[in-house]
Structures are given as C-alpha cells and as structure tokens.
Design a protein around this motif. Structure first.
Motif, PDB file in Angstrom:
ATOM      1  N   PRO A 142      -4.546  80.745 165.258  1.00 30.25           N
ATOM      2  CA  PRO A 142      -5.809  81.212 165.693  1.00 30.25           C
ATOM      3  C   PRO A 142      -6.241  80.765 167.142  1.00 30.25           C
ATOM      4  N   LYS A 143      -6.173  79.427 167.308  1.00 28.97           N
ATOM      5  CA  LYS A 143      -6.549  78.668 168.480  1.00 28.97           C
ATOM      6  C   LYS A 143      -5.875  79.405 169.760  1.00 28.97           C
ATOM      7  N   LYS A 146      -7.276  83.115 170.102  1.00 23.19           N
ATOM      8  CA  LYS A 146      -8.414  82.559 170.991  1.00 23.19           C
ATOM      9  C   LYS A 146      -8.273  82.718 172.510  1.00 23.19           C
ATOM     10  N   ASN A 173      -7.665  87.656 159.579  1.00 24.88           N
ATOM     11  CA  ASN A 173      -8.261  86.084 160.160  1.00 24.88           C
ATOM     12  C   ASN A 173      -8.005  86.302 161.536  1.00 24.88           C
ATOM     13  N   THR A 174      -6.685  86.917 161.827  1.00 20.53           N
ATOM     14  CA  THR A 174      -6.322  87.083 163.273  1.00 20.53           C
ATOM     15  C   THR A 174      -7.204  88.216 163.884  1.00 20.53           C
ATOM     16  N   THR A 177     -10.455  86.643 164.717  1.00 16.83           N
ATOM     17  CA  THR A 177     -10.484  85.776 165.969  1.00 16.83           C
ATOM     18  C   THR A 177     -10.524  86.601 167.219  1.00 16.83           C
ATOM     19  N   GLU A 180     -14.094  87.930 168.023  1.00 15.57           N
ATOM     20  CA  GLU A 180     -14.831  86.704 168.422  1.00 15.57           C
ATOM     21  C   GLU A 180     -14.281  86.494 170.017  1.00 15.57           C
ATOM     22  N   SER A 181     -13.330  86.612 170.340  1.00  9.91           N
ATOM     23  CA  SER A 181     -12.826  86.207 171.725  1.00  9.91           C
ATOM     24  C   SER A 181     -12.800  87.582 172.396  1.00  9.91           C
TER      25      SER A 181
END
Ligand SMILES: Cc1cc2nc3c(=O)[nH]c(=O)nc-3n(C[C@H](O)[C@H](O)[C@H](O)COP(=O)(O)O)c2cc1C
Length: 303
Positions: A142-143, A146, A173-174, A177, A180-181
């Motif tokens: 995820p990091k 992002k 979840n990917t 993320t 959100e990005s």
C-alpha cells in the motif's frame, strides 16, 4: 433514435466502450490503427518499462483444456522511450499507455518521455502476477501504491488508471489506497496467478513455472471484482477478464463498469470481435430502451 455507445470513464471519453487490453497485440501502431477501423474504443499498449526487457524464455504461453490461457511472457517490451518515439502527433487511435515499474521514479521518468505524445490515459500495471518486484508485488504494498500514484498525479494532467489483480493484499484495499492517492479510474482485473504441470515429464510447463490465467475461466471472478469495487467505491471502472461476447460486456456494465477491455478473446477473430460486441450492445440497448451506456452502469447493484 439509435442508442449511443459512447462512454466516459471519468474524464476519459470514448466513442466506443470496448478496448484492447494490455499485452495482447503488442505496440504496433499499424495494428492499433487497423483495430480502430474495426470498432475498438481505445487500445492499451503492452506494459512498458524504463529500459527494454527481454522477458522469459519459451515456453511462455499455454492453452488450458476447457478454455483460457496461462502466460508468463515476462513483460517483454522495447522500453517506454522507444515506444514514445513511435507515436505520431496526428494519430487517430486513442492510446492508453500501460506502465510498469518498481519505484515511483520509474513512473516519473516514463511519463516525462510521453510529454509531447497524444496519450488519452496511463494505466499503471499494479497487478502482473509473474514478474518479481513489479506488478502485483507493487500492488500488494500500500505504501508503494500511494507513492507511485501520487508521483504520477504530480507528473501529468492526463488521467491515470490503476490496473488491479488478485495478490496477497486484498485488492479492495489496493483500490482504496489508489483512490485516496488520486487515481482517476480502476481496471479490474489482470490475469490470475496459475500454473500447468506435465504428467509425463513431471515438470512445470512454463519456463517461469507460474503464469497468469486469462480468458473465459476468469470471467466470473472479474465480474465479482467489478461488482465489489463498484459497491464499495465511487470510482469509474474498466472491466477486464474473460470477456468475449456482447452479453459479457453488458454483464460488466450492469456490475458497474463504464467500459470493458478484451484480451484473450482477441486471438479468435481480432478484426471482427470489436464490432460484433458493439453491435450486440446496440441491439440490447434498443430492446431495453436505453439511449446511453450510463443508464446500464451498476444496475445489478439494485436489490
Ligand atoms: C499474453 C498476455 C500478455 C499480457 N501482458 C500484459 C501486460 O503487459 N500488462 C498488463 O497489464 N496486462 C497484461 N496481460 C493481461 C491482460 O491485459 C488482461 O488483464 C488479462 O488477460 C485478462 O483479460 P482476458 O481474460 O480478456 O484475456 C496480458 C495477458 C496475456 C494473455
């Protein structure tokens, strides 16, 4: 009045809703132009990397009994720079450039190479299931997702699509993320990690042992993913996985996709399949009294 099959995937406008999926017919502009005259809405290039990649030795593709393919081509491609040089300023066919890399800088470097090219969107391959350090290994982190999406958003105003698949991190979840990005749309899904073993030689058949399953067997999985993404998030979706008929395309619209991509099915009759599907969609829309694709998108979500 004739229904319109024009569609929009967020800011990406297409005259026709059926696209060519990444990696299926390479990067030849002659082929892409021919497809455009045969009803494709847009083409997605083979995933491109910062440097040319050779890919894996043969065998790289295997036909599965009962339908579908397992491939581990290994993302062989000539490198982003070499493809960027090929794009004509007045090219007609809408091109989505697929990019693959390990770190945000890879994507930044490649986007800069397309600065003066006519590209309608970038598709970030966060989901190839058979090459180390790229694709799913990136999508599962995820990091990194992002950082990559934020870097790409800073580098260009062209819409960005994240292509997701089934890895070890839950793909929803990917998707979350990526949204959100700042991602503009999602393509779901890539091939599903798989393998084939030969009983006689008692060895895996593909040189890479593991590959990605595509075609009819993955259609119900892909449809489920589109439905789940559309239920959970407000984000434009491109459906991909096992689509070969107009009925398949309509099912993906009903699940929540605004457009679809065709991969394995293109190998059967590449010059007919796009118009066949377009015509089938038009007939269906007439029968159901729809004048736009949008009226169908997500209808199966209604209980
Ligand atoms: C031979 C082959 C090569 C592929 N190469 C890529 C690629 O470079 N990048 C990518 O994102 N997907 C790649 N894919 C995945 C397809 O774009 C698509 O997501 C997948 O095949 C599922 O669609 P389908 O069932 O219609 O084939 C490839 C698939 C095949 C069969």
């Amino acid at each position: 009045m004739e229904p319109s099959i024009a569609t929009s995937i967020g800011q990406i406008q297409l005259d026709k809703p059926v696209m060519l999926a990444s990696g299926i017919l390479g990067i030849s502009l002659d082929v892409f132009n021919r497809l455009y005259r045969s009803g494709v809405g847009a083409v997605v290039t083979k995933s491109l990397s910062t440097e040319p990649w050779d890919g894996y030795p043969n065998p790289t593709i295997f036909s599965v009994k009962g339908g579908g393919w397992i491939n581990a081509v290994g993302l062989s491609n000539p490198g982003a720079y070499n493809f960027a040089k090929m794009i004509e300023p007045n090219q007609e066919v809408p091109i989505v450039v697929s990019l693959v890399g390990s770190v945000p800088e890879d994507f930044d470097t490649m986007i800069k190479q397309f600065k003066n090219c006519k590209v309608i969107a970038y598709e970030l391959n966060l989901s190839c299931p058979h090459v180390a350090k790229v694709g799913l290994e990136v999508g599962d982190d995820p990091k990194l997702v992002k950082e990559i999406v934020s870097t790409v958003k800073n580098a260009t105003n062209v819409p960005i699509v994240a292509k997701v698949g089934l890895g070890t991190t839950h793909y929803l979840n990917t998707v979350g993320t990526a949204i959100e990005s700042g991602i503009d749309a999602i393509t779901a899904i890539n091939t599903v990690r798989a393998m084939a073993i030969d009983a006689e030689t008692q060895r895996p058949i593909l040189s890479n042992k593991f590959g990605g399953l595509s075609g009819t067997p993955i259609k119900p999985i892909a449809l489920r993913c589109v439905y789940e993404i559309s239920s959970k998030y407000d984000i434009p979706i491109i459906g991909c996985g096992g689509i070969s008929t107009w009925e398949d395309a309509v099912e993906f619209f009903l699940a929540g996709a605004s457009a679809v991509q065709l991969g394995s099915a293109v190998s059967d009759d590449w010059l007919e399949v796009f118009d066949q599907i377009n015509n089938g969609i038009i007939q269906y829309m007439k029968k159901k009294n729809y004048s736009t694709i949008k009226e169908m998108v997500g209808l199966a979500q209604k209980s």
